[in-house]
Design a protein around this motif. Structure first.
Motif, PDB file in Angstrom:
ATOM      1  N   SER A 125       3.182  10.024 -10.878  1.00 28.04           N
ATOM      2  CA  SER A 125       3.053  10.023  -9.420  1.00 28.04           C
ATOM      3  C   SER A 125       4.271  10.658  -8.753  1.00 28.04           C
ATOM      4  O   SER A 125       5.364  10.700  -9.326  1.00 28.04           O
ATOM      5  CB  SER A 125       2.888   8.590  -8.894  1.00 28.04           C
TER       6      SER A 125
ATOM      7  N   VAL B   6       9.654   0.916  -0.657  1.00 27.01           N
ATOM      8  CA  VAL B   6       8.718   1.818  -1.336  1.00 27.01           C
ATOM      9  C   VAL B   6       8.269   1.144  -2.626  1.00 27.01           C
ATOM     10  O   VAL B   6       9.093   0.766  -3.455  1.00 27.01           O
ATOM     11  CB  VAL B   6       9.375   3.175  -1.642  1.00 27.01           C
ATOM     12  N   VAL B   7       6.960   0.981  -2.769  1.00 26.35           N
ATOM     13  CA  VAL B   7       6.395   0.260  -3.912  1.00 26.35           C
ATOM     14  C   VAL B   7       5.529   1.219  -4.726  1.00 26.35           C
ATOM     15  O   VAL B   7       4.637   1.871  -4.176  1.00 26.35           O
ATOM     16  CB  VAL B   7       5.532  -0.929  -3.437  1.00 26.35           C
ATOM     17  N   LEU B   8       5.807   1.305  -6.024  1.00 30.24           N
ATOM     18  CA  LEU B   8       4.926   2.032  -6.940  1.00 30.24           C
ATOM     19  C   LEU B   8       4.111   0.969  -7.665  1.00 30.24           C
ATOM     20  O   LEU B   8       4.655   0.216  -8.481  1.00 30.24           O
ATOM     21  CB  LEU B   8       5.743   2.865  -7.927  1.00 30.24           C
ATOM     22  N   SER B   9       2.824   0.878  -7.335  1.00 26.52           N
ATOM     23  CA  SER B   9       2.021  -0.228  -7.857  1.00 26.52           C
ATOM     24  C   SER B   9       0.992   0.259  -8.873  1.00 26.52           C
ATOM     25  O   SER B   9       0.755   1.469  -8.990  1.00 26.52           O
ATOM     26  CB  SER B   9       1.320  -0.955  -6.704  1.00 26.52           C
ATOM     27  N   SER B  10       0.372  -0.691  -9.566  1.00 23.66           N
ATOM     28  CA  SER B  10      -0.689  -0.414 -10.552  1.00 23.66           C
ATOM     29  C   SER B  10      -0.250   0.629 -11.578  1.00 23.66           C
ATOM     30  O   SER B  10      -1.005   1.555 -11.898  1.00 23.66           O
ATOM     31  CB  SER B  10      -1.971   0.037  -9.846  1.00 23.66           C
ATOM     32  N   ILE B  11       0.959   0.488 -12.075  1.00 26.14           N
ATOM     33  CA  ILE B  11       1.451   1.426 -13.088  1.00 26.14           C
ATOM     34  C   ILE B  11       0.649   1.207 -14.372  1.00 26.14           C
ATOM     35  O   ILE B  11       0.612   0.090 -14.897  1.00 26.14           O
ATOM     36  CB  ILE B  11       2.956   1.203 -13.339  1.00 26.14           C
ATOM     37  N   PRO B  12      -0.020   2.252 -14.862  1.00 20.19           N
ATOM     38  CA  PRO B  12      -0.843   2.056 -16.067  1.00 20.19           C
ATOM     39  C   PRO B  12       0.030   1.711 -17.274  1.00 20.19           C
ATOM     40  O   PRO B  12       1.147   2.209 -17.398  1.00 20.19           O
ATOM     41  CB  PRO B  12      -1.533   3.415 -16.246  1.00 20.19           C
TER      42      PRO B  12
ATOM     43  N   ASN C 152      -3.797   6.924  -7.010  1.00 18.66           N
ATOM     44  CA  ASN C 152      -3.063   7.886  -6.182  1.00 18.66           C
ATOM     45  C   ASN C 152      -3.275   7.651  -4.685  1.00 18.66           C
ATOM     46  O   ASN C 152      -3.141   8.556  -3.879  1.00 18.66           O
ATOM     47  CB  ASN C 152      -3.419   9.328  -6.540  1.00 18.66           C
TER      48      ASN C 152
ATOM     49  N   ARG D  46       5.739   1.097   2.125  1.00 19.69           N
ATOM     50  CA  ARG D  46       4.852   2.140   1.576  1.00 19.69           C
ATOM     51  C   ARG D  46       4.431   1.723   0.181  1.00 19.69           C
ATOM     52  O   ARG D  46       5.288   1.456  -0.669  1.00 19.69           O
ATOM     53  CB  ARG D  46       5.550   3.491   1.536  1.00 19.69           C
ATOM     54  N   ILE D  47       3.144   1.627  -0.030  1.00 22.42           N
ATOM     55  CA  ILE D  47       2.622   1.243  -1.342  1.00 22.42           C
ATOM     56  C   ILE D  47       1.838   2.415  -1.915  1.00 22.42           C
ATOM     57  O   ILE D  47       0.874   2.885  -1.318  1.00 22.42           O
ATOM     58  CB  ILE D  47       1.717  -0.002  -1.242  1.00 22.42           C
ATOM     59  N   HIS D  48       2.298   2.877  -3.066  1.00 22.38           N
ATOM     60  CA  HIS D  48       1.614   3.982  -3.746  1.00 22.38           C
ATOM     61  C   HIS D  48       0.955   3.419  -5.004  1.00 22.38           C
ATOM     62  O   HIS D  48       1.650   3.053  -5.952  1.00 22.38           O
ATOM     63  CB  HIS D  48       2.626   5.076  -4.104  1.00 22.38           C
ATOM     64  N   ASN D  49      -0.375   3.318  -4.981  1.00 21.40           N
ATOM     65  CA  ASN D  49      -1.116   2.910  -6.173  1.00 21.40           C
ATOM     66  C   ASN D  49      -1.152   4.132  -7.085  1.00 21.40           C
ATOM     67  O   ASN D  49      -1.876   5.088  -6.822  1.00 21.40           O
ATOM     68  CB  ASN D  49      -2.525   2.458  -5.791  1.00 21.40           C
ATOM     69  N   VAL D  50      -0.360   4.097  -8.150  1.00 22.07           N
ATOM     70  CA  VAL D  50      -0.197   5.314  -8.956  1.00 22.07           C
ATOM     71  C   VAL D  50      -1.381   5.543  -9.889  1.00 22.07           C
ATOM     72  O   VAL D  50      -1.492   6.607 -10.480  1.00 22.07           O
ATOM     73  CB  VAL D  50       1.136   5.296  -9.751  1.00 22.07           C
ATOM     74  N   THR D  51      -2.274   4.559 -10.005  1.00 19.84           N
ATOM     75  CA  THR D  51      -3.483   4.756 -10.812  1.00 19.84           C
ATOM     76  C   THR D  51      -4.533   5.520 -10.015  1.00 19.84           C
ATOM     77  O   THR D  51      -5.156   6.450 -10.509  1.00 19.84           O
ATOM     78  CB  THR D  51      -4.050   3.399 -11.281  1.00 19.84           C
TER      79      THR D  51
ATOM     80  N   GLU E 288       9.720  -1.530  -7.084  1.00 21.10           N
ATOM     81  CA  GLU E 288       9.945  -1.518  -5.632  1.00 21.10           C
ATOM     82  C   GLU E 288      11.399  -1.145  -5.366  1.00 21.10           C
ATOM     83  O   GLU E 288      12.308  -1.608  -6.062  1.00 21.10           O
ATOM     84  CB  GLU E 288       9.646  -2.908  -5.065  1.00 21.10           C
TER      85      GLU E 288
END
Lengths: 289, 69
Positions: A133, A142-148, B14, B7-12, A269
Motif C-alpha cells: 500500500s 494514520v492507520v494501516l489496517s487489515s494487513i494481510p 485499498n 486516516r484509515i487505509h484498509n490495505v487489503t 498506527e
C-alpha cells in the motif's frame, strides 16, 4: 478483441479474424486506463492495462457479464491497482492488489460473481517483495489496517513526513493500549540508551522534536514474522532521520517490542506525541516473502 | 466541537477513510495528551531544579559540564 455477438450469415473480415486469433492466443490490444475504472459489458473478453503513478481500483459490478466471460488486467504503473468488488462478488486465493507489472484475469462464474486469478509473478515463494500500500499521511493519526498475513516480514518506509507543529513521532500496533509496547533507541550525539516509553500504549521513535513542515524526514522499519501467533516477541527495528527544531540533522535508531506474543500484527498506527496533525508524508508498506 | 481526524487505509481492499476519532480512539488520544503534558511538566521541573542548583553553586552550565568531564 472484446466478446462479439455474431449473426447468421455474417462475413468476417480478415482484420476481425486476426484480432480474434490474437485474443485466442491471449494477446491483442489492451484498453489503456490511467485512472480508476469501472468495468463495462464491452470489456468482456478484452484486456485492460492500468498505468498510474498513484493507487487505482478496477470495480466489478453485477449484471454486465455472463458466466464464462473473462477480462484480463495488467498493471503497468507504479501505483497499486486493486480489483474491487462493486455490486458483484470477487473471490481470489491471492491478493486482489496488483503491483507494477503484475497481472491477472477475472473469470466470471455467474453474472454477479467472478474469480480473480492472479499471475504467478505476484506470489513469489520466497525472496519476493510486494508494495502492499501507499498512503498519504494526513490528520492526527494514520492507520494501516487489515494487513494481510500472507508475507513473512513487513517493511515500512514513511517518506517526506513532518508534523504541523514540532513533535515526536510515535507508533502503536493493533490499536492496543495498556502495557503493550516497549521501545528503546539512541539518538545521534547521545551516549545513553533512552527508554522513555517503556511498556506503554505506544512506542516513541525519536527523542528530538521534529521540525514542523520539514520534508527531509524519513522513517524505515522492519518487522520480521509479524503474523506469527507463536509465543515469540514481535520485534521491530527502526531508523529515523530528520531535522530538529534548531534545523539540525538528527537521527535515532532502536527497536520496538510489541508485547502481545501470540497476536499477529494486522494494524500499524502512526501519530505525534503532542496530538498535532501530519503536515505531509507518504507511508509505503511492503510485504516480503 | 469536532474531534481530531484519523486516516484509515484498509490495505487489503485499498479503501481509505478519513473520519473523526470514535469514543475509544478519542479516549486513547486524551490519555496520550495527559501523558505528554505530564512529560512536559517533568522536563520543566527538572530544568528548574538544575537552574536552582547551578545558582546555589555559583557556576554556569558550561562550567558544570567541565567539572563532570
Amino acid at each position: 478483441m472484446a466478446k462479439q455477438t455474431f449473426t447468421t450469415g455474417q462475413v468476417l473480415t480478415a482484420a476481425q479474424m486476426t484480432s480474434l486469433q490474437q485474443t485466442a492466443m491471449c494477446g491483442g490490444a489492451a484498453s489503456a486506463k490511467t485512472a480508476s475504472y469501472t468495468l463495462v459489458a464491452a470489456d468482456a473478453g478484452g484486456a485492460i492495462s492500468m498505468n498510474s503513478a498513484t493507487s487505482t481500483t478496477i470495480t466489478v459490478n453485477t449484471a454486465l457479464f455472463a458466466a464464462g466471460d473473462t477480462v484480463f488486467i495488467t498493471n503497468l504503473g507504479a501505483g497499486i491497482c486493486t480489483i474491487t468488488a462493486g455490486t458483484a462478488t470477487v473471490n481470489s486465493s491471492a491478493s486482489l492488489a496488483l503491483a507494477q507489472y503484475e497481472s491477472g484475469f477475472l473469470d466470471f462464474t455467474t453474472t454477479s460473481a467472478a474469480i480473480f486469478v492472479k499471475g504467478s509473478g505476484a506470489a513469489a515463494a520466497s525472496g519476493g517483495m510486494t508494495l502492499i500500500s501507499t498512503t498519504a499521511c494526513t490528520g492526527t493519526s494514520v492507520v494501516l489496517s487489515s494487513i494481510p498475513g500472507t508475507y513473512t516480514n513487513l517493511q515500512v518506509i514513511i517518506d517526506n513526513f513532518a508534523p504541523s507543529a514540532a513533535a515526536k513521532l510515535e507508533a502503536r500496533y493493533n490499536g492496543q493500549g495498556g502495557t503493550t509496547h516497549q521501545s528503546a533507541y539512541f539518538s545521534l550525539g547521545s551516549t545513553t540508551f533512552l527508554n522513555p516509553t517503556s511498556k506503554t500504549s505506544q512506542a516513541r521513535l525519536t527523542d528530538a522534536n521534529l521540525r514542523a513542515s520539514n520534508n527531509e524526514t524519513r522513517l524505515f522499519m522492519n518487522i520480521p514474522y509479524y503474523s506469527s501467533t507463536d509465543n515469540q516477541k514481535k520485534l521491530t527495528q527502526f531508523q529515523l532521520a530528520g531535522q530538529n527544531t534548531s534545523n539540525q540533522d538528527t537521527q535515532s535508531m532502536g527497536y520496538i517490542m510489541y508485547q502481545q506474543n501470540n497476536t499477529a500484527i494486522t494494524q500499524l498506527e502512526f501519530f505525534w506525541d503532542t496530538g498535532t496533525t501530519f503536515a505531509s508524508g507518504t507511508a509505503y508498506l511492503w510485504g516480503i516473502k | 466541537m469536532s474531534r481530531p481526524t484519523i486516516r484509515i487505509h484498509n490495505v487489503t481492499t485499498n479503501e481509505v477513510f478519513d473520519r473523526e476519532m470514535d469514543d475509544a480512539e478519542f479516549e486513547a488520544y486524551q490519555d496520550r495528551q495527559k501523558q505528554y503534558l505530564m512529560e512536559q511538566a517533568e522536563t520543566k521541573a527538572k530544568a528548574s531544579a538544575k537552574a536552582d542548583l547551578l545558582k546555589k553553586l555559583g557556576i554556569t552550565a558550561e562550567e558544570a559540564v567541565l567539572l563532570l568531564s
